[in-house]
Motif scaffolding. Structure first.
Motif, PDB file in Angstrom:
ATOM      1  N   ILE A 113      40.092  46.199  -5.229  1.00 10.95           N
ATOM      2  CA  ILE A 113      41.609  45.749  -5.426  1.00 10.95           C
ATOM      3  C   ILE A 113      42.303  46.446  -4.051  1.00 10.95           C
ATOM      4  CG2 ILE A 113      43.746  45.854  -6.808  1.00 10.95           C
ATOM      5  CD1 ILE A 113      41.869  46.571  -9.101  1.00 10.95           C
ATOM      6  N   GLY A 114      43.237  45.130  -3.850  1.00 15.29           N
ATOM      7  CA  GLY A 114      44.315  45.506  -2.732  1.00 15.29           C
ATOM      8  C   GLY A 114      45.879  45.497  -3.418  1.00 15.29           C
ATOM      9  N   LEU A 115      46.452  46.564  -3.318  1.00  4.70           N
ATOM     10  CA  LEU A 115      47.937  46.414  -3.846  1.00  4.70           C
ATOM     11  C   LEU A 115      49.189  46.363  -2.807  1.00  4.70           C
ATOM     12  CD1 LEU A 115      49.562  46.524  -6.937  1.00  4.70           C
ATOM     13  CD2 LEU A 115      49.678  49.200  -6.116  1.00  4.70           C
ATOM     14  N   ALA A 116      50.011  45.578  -3.017  1.00  2.00           N
ATOM     15  CA  ALA A 116      51.077  45.392  -2.128  1.00  2.00           C
ATOM     16  C   ALA A 116      52.563  45.276  -2.991  1.00  2.00           C
ATOM     17  CB  ALA A 116      51.015  44.260  -1.342  1.00  2.00           C
ATOM     18  N   VAL A 117      53.454  46.267  -2.676  1.00  2.05           N
ATOM     19  CA  VAL A 117      54.483  46.187  -3.224  1.00  2.05           C
ATOM     20  C   VAL A 117      55.594  45.405  -2.450  1.00  2.05           C
ATOM     21  CG1 VAL A 117      56.595  47.769  -4.244  1.00  2.05           C
ATOM     22  CG2 VAL A 117      54.190  48.554  -4.336  1.00  2.05           C
ATOM     23  N   TYR A 118      56.484  44.494  -3.111  1.00  2.00           N
ATOM     24  CA  TYR A 118      57.516  43.656  -2.683  1.00  2.00           C
ATOM     25  C   TYR A 118      58.414  44.516  -2.002  1.00  2.00           C
ATOM     26  CZ  TYR A 118      61.448  40.654  -2.093  1.00  2.00           C
ATOM     27  OH  TYR A 118      62.581  39.929  -1.346  1.00  2.00           O
ATOM     28  N   ASP A 119      58.579  44.372  -0.422  1.00  2.00           N
ATOM     29  CA  ASP A 119      59.531  45.125   0.528  1.00  2.00           C
ATOM     30  C   ASP A 119      60.375  43.923   1.323  1.00  2.00           C
ATOM     31  OD1 ASP A 119      60.584  47.215   1.626  1.00  2.00           O
ATOM     32  OD2 ASP A 119      59.069  47.307   3.192  1.00  2.00           O
ATOM     33  N   GLY A 120      61.137  43.169   0.416  1.00  2.00           N
ATOM     34  CA  GLY A 120      61.771  42.091   1.335  1.00  2.00           C
ATOM     35  C   GLY A 120      61.051  41.015   1.927  1.00  2.00           C
ATOM     36  N   GLU A 121      59.818  40.705   1.943  1.00  2.00           N
ATOM     37  CA  GLU A 121      59.243  39.716   2.530  1.00  2.00           C
ATOM     38  C   GLU A 121      60.034  38.343   1.946  1.00  2.00           C
ATOM     39  OE1 GLU A 121      56.195  42.897   2.223  1.00  2.00           O
ATOM     40  OE2 GLU A 121      57.647  42.069   0.744  1.00  2.00           O
ATOM     41  N   GLN A 122      59.947  37.436   2.963  1.00  2.00           N
ATOM     42  CA  GLN A 122      60.531  36.073   3.197  1.00  2.00           C
ATOM     43  C   GLN A 122      59.616  34.960   2.186  1.00  2.00           C
ATOM     44  OE1 GLN A 122      63.914  35.695   3.869  1.00  2.00           O
ATOM     45  NE2 GLN A 122      63.761  37.856   4.147  1.00  2.00           N
ATOM     46  N   ASP A 123      58.487  35.140   2.163  1.00  2.00           N
ATOM     47  CA  ASP A 123      57.579  34.045   1.516  1.00  2.00           C
ATOM     48  C   ASP A 123      56.624  35.014   0.907  1.00  2.00           C
ATOM     49  OD1 ASP A 123      55.794  34.438   3.658  1.00  2.00           O
ATOM     50  OD2 ASP A 123      56.865  33.206   4.832  1.00  2.00           O
ATOM     51  N   ARG A 135      36.104  48.211   3.139  1.00  2.48           N
ATOM     52  CA  ARG A 135      35.283  48.897   4.017  1.00  2.48           C
ATOM     53  C   ARG A 135      35.191  50.362   3.794  1.00  2.48           C
ATOM     54  NH1 ARG A 135      39.615  46.328   7.060  1.00  2.48           N
ATOM     55  NH2 ARG A 135      41.056  48.148   7.067  1.00  2.48           N
ATOM     56  N   GLU A 136      35.959  50.892   2.782  1.00  2.00           N
ATOM     57  CA  GLU A 136      35.755  52.384   2.351  1.00  2.00           C
ATOM     58  C   GLU A 136      34.815  52.572   1.268  1.00  2.00           C
ATOM     59  OE1 GLU A 136      39.583  54.047   1.340  1.00  2.00           O
ATOM     60  OE2 GLU A 136      40.416  53.344   3.253  1.00  2.00           O
ATOM     61  N   GLY A 137      33.934  51.464   0.896  1.00  2.00           N
ATOM     62  CA  GLY A 137      32.841  51.495  -0.087  1.00  2.00           C
ATOM     63  C   GLY A 137      32.914  50.584  -1.403  1.00  2.00           C
ATOM     64  N   ARG A 138      33.981  49.850  -1.557  1.00  2.00           N
ATOM     65  CA  ARG A 138      34.144  48.944  -2.663  1.00  2.00           C
ATOM     66  C   ARG A 138      34.271  49.817  -3.964  1.00  2.00           C
ATOM     67  NH1 ARG A 138      30.618  46.306   0.795  1.00  2.00           N
ATOM     68  NH2 ARG A 138      31.258  44.140   1.043  1.00  2.00           N
ATOM     69  N   ASN A 139      34.650  49.092  -4.943  1.00  2.00           N
ATOM     70  CA  ASN A 139      34.755  49.663  -6.280  1.00  2.00           C
ATOM     71  C   ASN A 139      36.035  50.920  -6.160  1.00  2.00           C
ATOM     72  OD1 ASN A 139      34.808  50.302  -9.124  1.00  2.00           O
ATOM     73  ND2 ASN A 139      33.121  51.601  -9.115  1.00  2.00           N
ATOM     74  N   ARG A 140      37.003  50.256  -5.328  1.00  2.00           N
ATOM     75  CA  ARG A 140      38.232  51.194  -5.464  1.00  2.00           C
ATOM     76  C   ARG A 140      39.327  50.406  -5.166  1.00  2.00           C
ATOM     77  NH1 ARG A 140      36.505  55.153  -2.246  1.00  2.00           N
ATOM     78  NH2 ARG A 140      34.219  54.551  -2.510  1.00  2.00           N
ATOM     79  N   MET A 141      40.583  50.879  -5.303  1.00  2.00           N
ATOM     80  CA  MET A 141      41.930  50.502  -4.963  1.00  2.00           C
ATOM     81  C   MET A 141      42.520  51.002  -3.998  1.00  2.00           C
ATOM     82  SD  MET A 141      45.481  50.933  -5.839  1.00  2.00           S
ATOM     83  CE  MET A 141      45.425  52.245  -6.748  1.00  2.00           C
ATOM     84  N   ARG A 142      43.251  50.072  -3.163  1.00  2.00           N
ATOM     85  CA  ARG A 142      43.963  50.799  -2.006  1.00  2.00           C
ATOM     86  C   ARG A 142      45.343  50.084  -1.957  1.00  2.00           C
ATOM     87  NH1 ARG A 142      41.131  54.282  -2.426  1.00  2.00           N
ATOM     88  NH2 ARG A 142      39.968  55.063  -0.979  1.00  2.00           N
ATOM     89  N   ARG A 143      46.311  50.662  -1.505  1.00  2.00           N
ATOM     90  CA  ARG A 143      47.764  50.016  -1.463  1.00  2.00           C
ATOM     91  C   ARG A 143      48.175  49.851  -0.079  1.00  2.00           C
ATOM     92  NH1 ARG A 143      53.092  52.399  -1.231  1.00  2.00           N
ATOM     93  NH2 ARG A 143      52.197  54.444  -1.630  1.00  2.00           N
ATOM     94  N   ALA A 144      48.872  48.845   0.265  1.00  2.00           N
ATOM     95  CA  ALA A 144      49.305  48.475   1.496  1.00  2.00           C
ATOM     96  C   ALA A 144      50.432  49.406   1.951  1.00  2.00           C
ATOM     97  CB  ALA A 144      49.541  47.026   1.741  1.00  2.00           C
ATOM     98  N   ALA A 145      50.456  49.745   3.061  1.00  2.00           N
ATOM     99  CA  ALA A 145      51.437  50.828   3.665  1.00  2.00           C
ATOM    100  C   ALA A 145      52.757  50.169   3.540  1.00  2.00           C
ATOM    101  CB  ALA A 145      51.022  51.220   5.065  1.00  2.00           C
TER     102      ALA A 145
END
Length: 594
Positions: free
Chosen positions: A557-567, A584-594
Motif C-alpha cells: 500500500i502507498g498512502l498520500a495525504v492531500y497537501d493542496g495538489e491542484q488535480d 522495493r522494501e519487500g512488499r506486504n507493507r504500507m508506506r506513506r509519501a513524504a
C-alpha cells in the motif's frame, strides 16, 4: 343549368326561356292586379329575370336580355301602353336587373345561398337598390310623379324578393337531385304545409267580412320553421299569387278599404313586404341555428371521443350552490358509471389521505387568487384501484368579479407515472452498471476518479483532511501463472471484500486496474490514514488464503495525504510512488509519501 348544348343552341334556349316566362308573368300581373298608372301590385317578371341571371352562365346573358326586351315591350303594349313608354319601362327593368346582378355578385361571387343570413341580407340590399334606381329611371323617362316612383319601386322590389328565391332554390335542388334524397314523410309534410298556406290565403282573401290577414302570416312562418328558406320562399310565392289575383278581382280585406285604388295597392304591397321580411330572414336564422346545433353536437361528440382516447375528463364546481359536474370520462377515471350522483365532498374524499390536504390547499388558493392551478394526486377508485391523476383548471368569475365556479380537467396519468418509475429504475440500473466493476462489485475506475475529484474539491473548499491509499496484490502474476486466471479472479474478489469490510462509512474503495485498488479516505489525517491503510493490509493478509482454498495473498500500500495538489493525478502520483517504495522494501507493507 345547361351543360351539353352547343353555344348557338344554348343562346336560343336562354332567349326562349326568358321571353316566354317574362311575357307570361308580366302579362298576368298587368291583367290580374292593376294600380294607378297601369302598374301592377307585384312585378314577378323582375324576380324571374334576376333568378335566370343568377343561374345562367355569363354567355347566356346577352340572349336573355334580348328575350326580356321583346317580352317586356310586347306585354306592356298588350296592356295598351304606348310604344315609347313601353320602351322606357323595358329599359328601366333591364337596368335594375343589371344593377341587382352586379351588387349580388360583388358580395357573393359564388353561388347565392338563401341558407346564409349574410347572403340574404346582400340579396335584399341589392333588390332595394336596383328597384330604387329602376323607379327613378322609369319616372324620369316617363315624366311621371312621386306616386309613380313609389308604386314602381315597391312592385319591382316585391317581385325580386318574392319570385327570385324560390326559383333559385328549386333549380339548385333539382340539379342536386335533392328531392330523391328527401324522406317520403318530409315530402308529404311539405306538401301539406304549402297546401295549407294556399288554403288559408284563399279563405282570407276571398271574403272581406273577417279581416284575418294574420292567418297567412302564421302559415308562412310555419313553412319557414319546418321547411327552411325554401318553405318560406314557396309559402310567400303562394300567398302573393293568391292575394294578388283575388285582390285584383275586388275580393278580400283590401276591397273593404274605403280609399282609392292606389292606397289599396300600396296596402297590399306593404302587407306582402312585411310578411316577406318576417319569413325569409327567420328561415335563414333557423337554418343557421340548426347548423350551429349540428356543429355543436359534432364538437361534443369529438370532445367525448378525444377525452376517451386521451384518458382526460372535465369537471366543473358551481361555487354558488356547491354542486359539481363530471363528464363521462371523469366518471370512468374514478371507476364510476356515468351519471352516478356525486358531490364536491365525495370528489375530494377519493384522494388518498396523504394527498387530500394538498389538493384542498391548491383549490382554496386558486379561489382566493383567481389564478390557474395544477395538482397531482392519487385517488382510490370505487373498484379499489389506486390511480395517479393530474388536474389543470381555472376560476370562473361573475360580473362582479367574484368566483362563481371552478372548471378543470382530470387526466389518468398512472401509466405515465409507472413508465417514469420504470425508466428511472432502468436509468439508475444502467448508471450502476456503468459505474461498477463487474468482477468485484466495487466502483470502477471512472466512478472512483470522479468521486476523488469531488472529495478533493470539498477538501480544498472546506480545509478538511483527505488521504488516498493505492494498493495492489503482491506477486499476482505468479498466482495467475501457478493457479490459473479463474483463481486469480477469485483472489481479486476476496481482496476487494476484505478491504471493503474494514473501511469506515465515509471511505470508498474502487478498482482502477487489474489487481490495483484505490481507497479514498475522507476526513483522514496522516495518522488516521496510516491506521486505516494498515488495517486493510492486515485484513488481506489474515483473511485471504486462510482456509478458503485460495493461495496466501498480501498487498502493498502507498498512502498520500492531500497537501493542496491542484488535480487528482498529482495526488495519485504521490501515492503511487509510495506504493513502489513499499514493493522495493519487500512488499506486504504500507508506506506513506513524504
Amino acid at each position: 343549368m345547361i351543360r351539353s348544348l352547343s353555344p348557338r343552341v344554348e343562346a336560343v334556349f336562354w332567349f326562349l326561356l326568358t321571353v316566354t316566362g317574362y311575357y307570361l308573368l308580366a302579362s298576368l300581373s298587368l291583367y290580374a292586379t292593376r294600380g294607378a298608372d297601369n302598374i301592377a301590385a307585384v312585378w314577378p317578371a323582375s324576380g324571374y329575370i334576376l333568378a335566370l341571371l343568377l343561374l345562367m352562365p355569363a354567355r347566356g346573358r346577352v340572349p336573355a336580355f334580348a328575350g326580356m326586351a321583346v317580352a317586356s315591350i310586347a306585354a306592356n303594349m298588350g296592356a295598351t301602353t304606348p310604344f315609347w313608354t313601353s320602351l322606357s319601362f323595358t329599359f328601366a327593368n333591364m337596368v335594375e336587373a343589371i344593377i341587382a346582378l352586379w351588387l349580388i355578385r360583388r358580395h357573393e361571387p359564388g353561388e347565392l345561398s338563401f341558407m346564409a343570413p349574410r347572403a340574404v341580407i346582400h340579396f335584399c340590399v341589392a333588390a332595394v337598390a336596383a328597384s330604387l334606381v329602376g323607379a327613378g329611371l322609369a319616372t324620369l323617362l316617363a315624366g311621371r310623379g312621386g306616386d309613380f316612383f313609389l308604386s314602381w319601386a315597391t312592385t319591382v322590389l316585391l317581385g325580386m324578393l318574392i319570385v327570385t328565391p324560390p326559383i333559385v332554390m328549386l333549380t339548385r335542388m333539382m340539379e342536386l337531385k335533392a328531392f330523391g334524397k328527401v324522406p317520403r314523410a318530409m315530402l308529404v309534410e311539405a306538401t301539406a304545409i304549402l297546401t295549407g298556406a294556399g288554403a288559408v290565403t284563399i279563405l282570407v282573401f276571398s271574403q272581406s267580412h273577417f279581416p284575418a290577414t294574420f292567418l297567412p302570416s302564421i302559415a308562412v312562418v310555419a313553412a319557414a320553421y319546418r321547411l327552411g328558406p325554401f318553405g318560406a320562399a314557396a309559402g310567400m310565392l303562394i300567398v302573393t299569387i293568391i292575394a294578388s289575383l283575388l285582390s285584383g278581382q275586388g275580393y278580400g280585406p283590401m276591397a273593404a278599404i274605403d280609399s282609392d285604388p292606389k292606397v289599396k295597392v300600396l296596402f297590399l304591397q306593404f302587407y306582402l313586404l312585411s310578411l316577406l321580411l318576417a319569413a325569409l330572414p327567420l328561415a335563414a336564422l333557423l337554418i343557421g341555428r340548426q347548423r350551429l346545433a349540428r356543429r355543436l353536437e359534432q364538437s361534443n361528440r369529438w370532445l367525448l371521443q378525444a377525452e376517451a382516447a386521451a384518458l382526460v375528463g372535465h369537471w366543473r364546481v358551481n361555487l354558488v350552490d356547491w354542486t359539481i359536474y363530471w363528464s363521462d370520462q371523469t366518471y370512468r377515471i374514478h371507476g364510476l358509471e356515468p351519471g352516478t350522483p356525486v358531490d364536491v365532498d365525495y370528489s375530494v374524499r377519493q384522494y388518498l389521505a396523504e394527498d387530500r390536504a394538498a389538493v384542498q390547499r391548491v383549490l382554496e388558493e386558486a379561489v382566493r387568487s383567481g389564478e390557474p392551478f395544477e395538482f397531482h394526486g392519487r385517488i382510490l377508485r370505487a373498484d379499489g384501484q389506486v390511480r395517479h391523476v393530474k388536474s389543470h383548471g381555472s376560476i370562473e368569475r361573475g360580473r362582479g368579479g367574484g368566483a362563481t365556479g371552478i372548471f378543470g380537467t382530470v387526466q389518468d396519468v398512472t401509466e405515465t407515472v409507472e413508465n417514469a418509475r420504470i425508466l428511472e429504475a432502468a436509468r439508475s440500473a444502467a448508471e450502476r452498471v456503468a459505474n461498477t466493476d463487474m468482477l468485484t462489485g466495487l466502483p470502477n475506475r471512472r466512478h472512483t476518479l470522479t468521486f476523488l475529484e469531488e472529495a478533493m474539491a470539498g477538501a480544498r473548499a472546506h480545509g478538511a483532511p483527505l488521504a488516498v491509499a493505492i494498493f495492489d496484490i503482491d506477486h499476482f502474476k505468479r498466482i495467475n501463472d501457478t493457479h490459473g486466471h479463474a483463481t486469480g479472479d477469485q483472489v481479486i474478489q476476496r481482496v476487494a471484500q476484505r478491504a471493503r469490510s474494514v473501511l469506515r462509512d465515509e471511505d470508498m474503495i474502487g478498482r482502477i486496474g487489474g489487481e490495483e485498488f484505490v481507497c479514498i479516505l475522507q476526513r483522514a489525517s496522516a495518522l488516521s490514514g496510516e491506521i486505516v491503510a494498515e488495517r486493510v493490509r492486515k485484513a488481506v493478509e489474515n483473511g485471504v488464503g486462510q482456509g478458503d482454498g485460495l493461495p496466501p495473498t498480501t498487498v502493498s500500500i502507498g498512502l498520500a495525504v492531500y497537501d493542496g495538489e491542484q488535480d487528482i493525478e498529482e495526488l495519485l502520483h504521490r501515492a503511487d510512488q509510495a506504493l513502489y517504495a513499499a514493493k522495493r522494501e519487500g512488499r506486504n507493507r504500507m508506506r506513506r509519501a513524504a
